[in-house]
Design an enzyme around this catalytic site. Sequence first.
Site, PDB file in Angstrom:
ATOM      1  N   TYR A 214      -2.561  -3.825   8.633  1.00  0.00           N
ATOM      2  CA  TYR A 214      -2.769  -2.375   8.460  1.00  0.00           C
ATOM      3  C   TYR A 214      -4.172  -2.030   7.964  1.00  0.00           C
ATOM      4  CZ  TYR A 214       2.354  -2.809   7.840  1.00  0.00           C
ATOM      5  OH  TYR A 214       3.685  -3.120   7.967  1.00  0.00           O
TER       6      TYR A 214
ATOM      7  N   ARG B  47      -0.799  -7.659   4.853  1.00  0.00           N
ATOM      8  CA  ARG B  47      -1.171  -6.240   4.901  1.00  0.00           C
ATOM      9  C   ARG B  47      -2.624  -5.978   5.306  1.00  0.00           C
ATOM     10  NH1 ARG B  47      -1.103  -3.001   1.273  1.00  0.00           N
ATOM     11  NH2 ARG B  47      -0.245  -1.275   2.434  1.00  0.00           N
TER      12      ARG B  47
ATOM     13  N   GLY C  76       9.081   6.028   0.990  1.00  0.00           N
ATOM     14  CA  GLY C  76       7.767   6.409   1.520  1.00  0.00           C
ATOM     15  C   GLY C  76       6.710   6.811   0.523  1.00  0.00           C
TER      16      GLY C  76
ATOM     17  N   GLU D 228      15.272   6.156  -1.002  1.00  0.00           N
ATOM     18  CA  GLU D 228      15.121   4.717  -0.720  1.00  0.00           C
ATOM     19  C   GLU D 228      13.702   4.224  -1.011  1.00  0.00           C
ATOM     20  OE1 GLU D 228      16.026   4.538   3.435  1.00  0.00           O
ATOM     21  OE2 GLU D 228      18.147   4.953   3.153  1.00  0.00           O
TER      22      GLU D 228
ATOM     23  N   ARG E 217       8.024   0.571  -2.035  1.00  0.00           N
ATOM     24  CA  ARG E 217       6.661   0.307  -2.495  1.00  0.00           C
ATOM     25  C   ARG E 217       6.406   0.798  -3.933  1.00  0.00           C
ATOM     26  NH1 ARG E 217       2.441  -0.326   1.059  1.00  0.00           N
ATOM     27  NH2 ARG E 217       3.704   0.616   2.689  1.00  0.00           N
TER      28      ARG E 217
ATOM     29  N   CYS F  95      -6.609 -19.774  10.895  1.00  0.00           N
ATOM     30  CA  CYS F  95      -7.625 -19.917  11.951  1.00  0.00           C
ATOM     31  C   CYS F  95      -7.660 -18.708  12.857  1.00  0.00           C
ATOM     32  CB  CYS F  95      -7.365 -21.197  12.727  1.00  0.00           C
ATOM     33  SG  CYS F  95      -7.816 -22.604  11.729  1.00  0.00           S
ATOM     34  N   GLU F  96      -8.007 -17.579  12.324  1.00  0.00           N
ATOM     35  CA  GLU F  96      -8.216 -16.358  13.108  1.00  0.00           C
ATOM     36  C   GLU F  96      -9.276 -15.532  12.399  1.00  0.00           C
ATOM     37  OE1 GLU F  96      -5.109 -14.188  14.825  1.00  0.00           O
ATOM     38  OE2 GLU F  96      -3.721 -15.886  14.865  1.00  0.00           O
TER      39      GLU F  96
HETATM   40  C1  LIG Z   1      14.495   3.152   6.366  1.00  0.00           C
HETATM   41  C2  LIG Z   1      13.514   2.863   5.290  1.00  0.00           C
HETATM   42  N1  LIG Z   1      13.784   3.280   4.039  1.00  0.00           N
HETATM   43  C3  LIG Z   1      12.940   3.036   3.017  1.00  0.00           C
HETATM   44  C4  LIG Z   1      11.748   2.378   3.223  1.00  0.00           C
HETATM   45  C5  LIG Z   1      10.854   2.132   2.046  1.00  0.00           C
HETATM   46  O1  LIG Z   1       9.632   2.740   2.173  1.00  0.00           O
HETATM   47  P1  LIG Z   1       8.588   2.644   0.981  1.00  0.00           P
HETATM   48  O2  LIG Z   1       8.422   1.216   0.646  1.00  0.00           O
HETATM   49  O3  LIG Z   1       7.368   3.240   1.546  1.00  0.00           O
HETATM   50  O4  LIG Z   1       9.136   3.423  -0.158  1.00  0.00           O
HETATM   51  C6  LIG Z   1      11.413   1.939   4.498  1.00  0.00           C
HETATM   52  C7  LIG Z   1      10.137   1.265   4.751  1.00  0.00           C
HETATM   53  O5  LIG Z   1       9.403   1.520   5.646  1.00  0.00           O
HETATM   54  C8  LIG Z   1      12.325   2.181   5.566  1.00  0.00           C
HETATM   55  O6  LIG Z   1      12.061   1.751   6.800  1.00  0.00           O
END
Ligand SMILES: Cc1ncc(COP(=O)(O)O)c(C=O)c1O
Length: 425
Positions: A320, A316, A237, A277, A280, A347-348
Site C-alpha cells: 500500500y 504494508r 475503518g 468492527e 487497526r 529478492c525484489e
Molecule cells: C468487514 C471488515 N470489518 C472490519 C475491518 C477492520 O477494519 P479496520 O482495521 O480498518 O478497523 C475490515 C478490514 O478491512 C473488514 O474488512
Amino acid sequence: MNKENWTNPTVLTDIANRFKTPLYVYDECRIRENYRTFYRAFKNRYHGIKVLYAYKANTNLAICKILQNEGAGADVVSPGELKTALHVGVKPEDIIFTNNSKGQDELKTAVDAGAVINIDSIDELKLLGDILTELGKNSRISFRINPEIDPKTHPKISTGMRNSKFGIHIEKDIAFNAYKTAKGMGNIKIAGIHTHIGSQIMDTGVFAETAERIMEFVLRLKNELGIELEFVDLGGGLGIPYHGESAPSPEDMARVVVPVIQKWTKKIDYEPQLWLEPGRCIVGNAGILLCRVQGVKKTPSKNFVNVDAGFNTLLRPAMYDAYHKVNVIGKENEEQSERYDIAGNVCESGDILAGDRMLPEVREGDIIAIFDVGAYGFSMSSQYNSRPRPAEILIRERSVEIIRERETIDDIFAGQRIPDDLKLR
Ligand SMILES: Cc1ncc(COP(=O)(O)O)c(C=O)c1O
C-alpha cells in the site's frame, strides 16, 4: 512493565538480544486501553453497543484472548478466524462471519458454529438456504450492503465504492429484494444489516454519510417489509496516525455517527444495537517490529540499510506504499545526518520497508524499530523466499512473554511431499 516504558530503547534492545530479530513486540496495556477508549466512546452515547474486534488485523491467540477478556466479539473472514474466535472463548452469537466468496464448507462451518453469517450476494443466500435445508438447521444472517461511498483512503482498502467487489447494492432494489427473499425463507432469521466502507479512514464524515444511507434503507425495510433488525453493523475503518499527523479518535467518530443513528431510531421507532468492527485502531499502535541491520550499502544514488526483515515480514509498505515511522534504537538523540532507504532482504526491488528517511548514522548490528505494525503486520506476513515467520512477544504488566515461537525451516517443509519416484533419482 507499564505503558510508558514499553518503547524504551533499553527494553527494546534487551528484547531484541534475548529473542532475536526480526521480532514483533506488542504491548498488552496499550491494546486494552485502545479497546476501552473505543468502547466507551460509543457506549457513552448509545446503550446497545457491541464491539467486534476485526480478527484480520492481528489473529495472535494471546491478543484475541486479551480482547475477548475485554468483552469484544469477533468479526471473522474465514473458518480459521472463526475457529480462533471460538478457541479464545468468544460466544457464537458475538461472531459475524463476513467475506465476499464463501464456499459450501465455509458456510457449513459457520452454521455449525452458530455465528451470524453476513451474506454478500444473492447466490450466497441461495447456497446458504440449500445448506440449511440439508442440515435441518436455522441461521441468523445479515446482508453486507455496498453503500457506494468513497472513504477517501487507499484504493486497495476502499471496500464500499460503486465498483467494489464487496456487498449488495441498494440501487435497482438489489438489496431490498435480497431482504424480501430472505424473509420468505423459513430457515433464515434476519438479524441485521452490515457495511464496511474501507480502512485507514481519516475523515469521519464518511462514517456519518454511511450511517445515513444504511439507516434510510433500514426505514424502508420496516415500512415496506415489516422487518425490524436486531443490529446495524457499520464495520471498522477508523484510521490511525502513522506519520504523527492528526487523526480522528474514536470519540470523534462516535460524535458524528451516533447522532445519525439516534435521529433514525426515532423514524424507525425501535432501537437496533449498533455493532462496530474496529481492527487497526485497537492494535495498530500497540506493535513494533524490531529488525537488525546486516550492513549499510552506499551506492552512487542511495544509501541502503539492509535489514533482516522484508515484505514477507511486513507487507504494508510494498502493498500500500504505507509509511511506518522508524528509529535506530539507542540513537534517538543523535543528529539525523544521513538519508537512507531501509531495504528488506526479499529478492525484489519493491522490498523497501521505509524509503528516504533521515536517520542518525546507521551501522551494522544496529536495531531498527518499525512502529505501528500491530495491525496487518504479522497477519499479512508470509514464508516468501522460504523465510520462516518471526516470533511475537507480548509485553505485560510484570513480564515479557513469547506469544508465538519463531518458525523454523522445518515449519516451511511441513506438509510438503516429494513423490517417491522422484526421491529415487
Ligand atoms: C468487514 C471488515 N470489518 C472490519 C475491518 C477492520 O477494519 P479496520 O482495521 O480498518 O478497523 C475490515 C478490514 O478491512 C473488514 O474488512
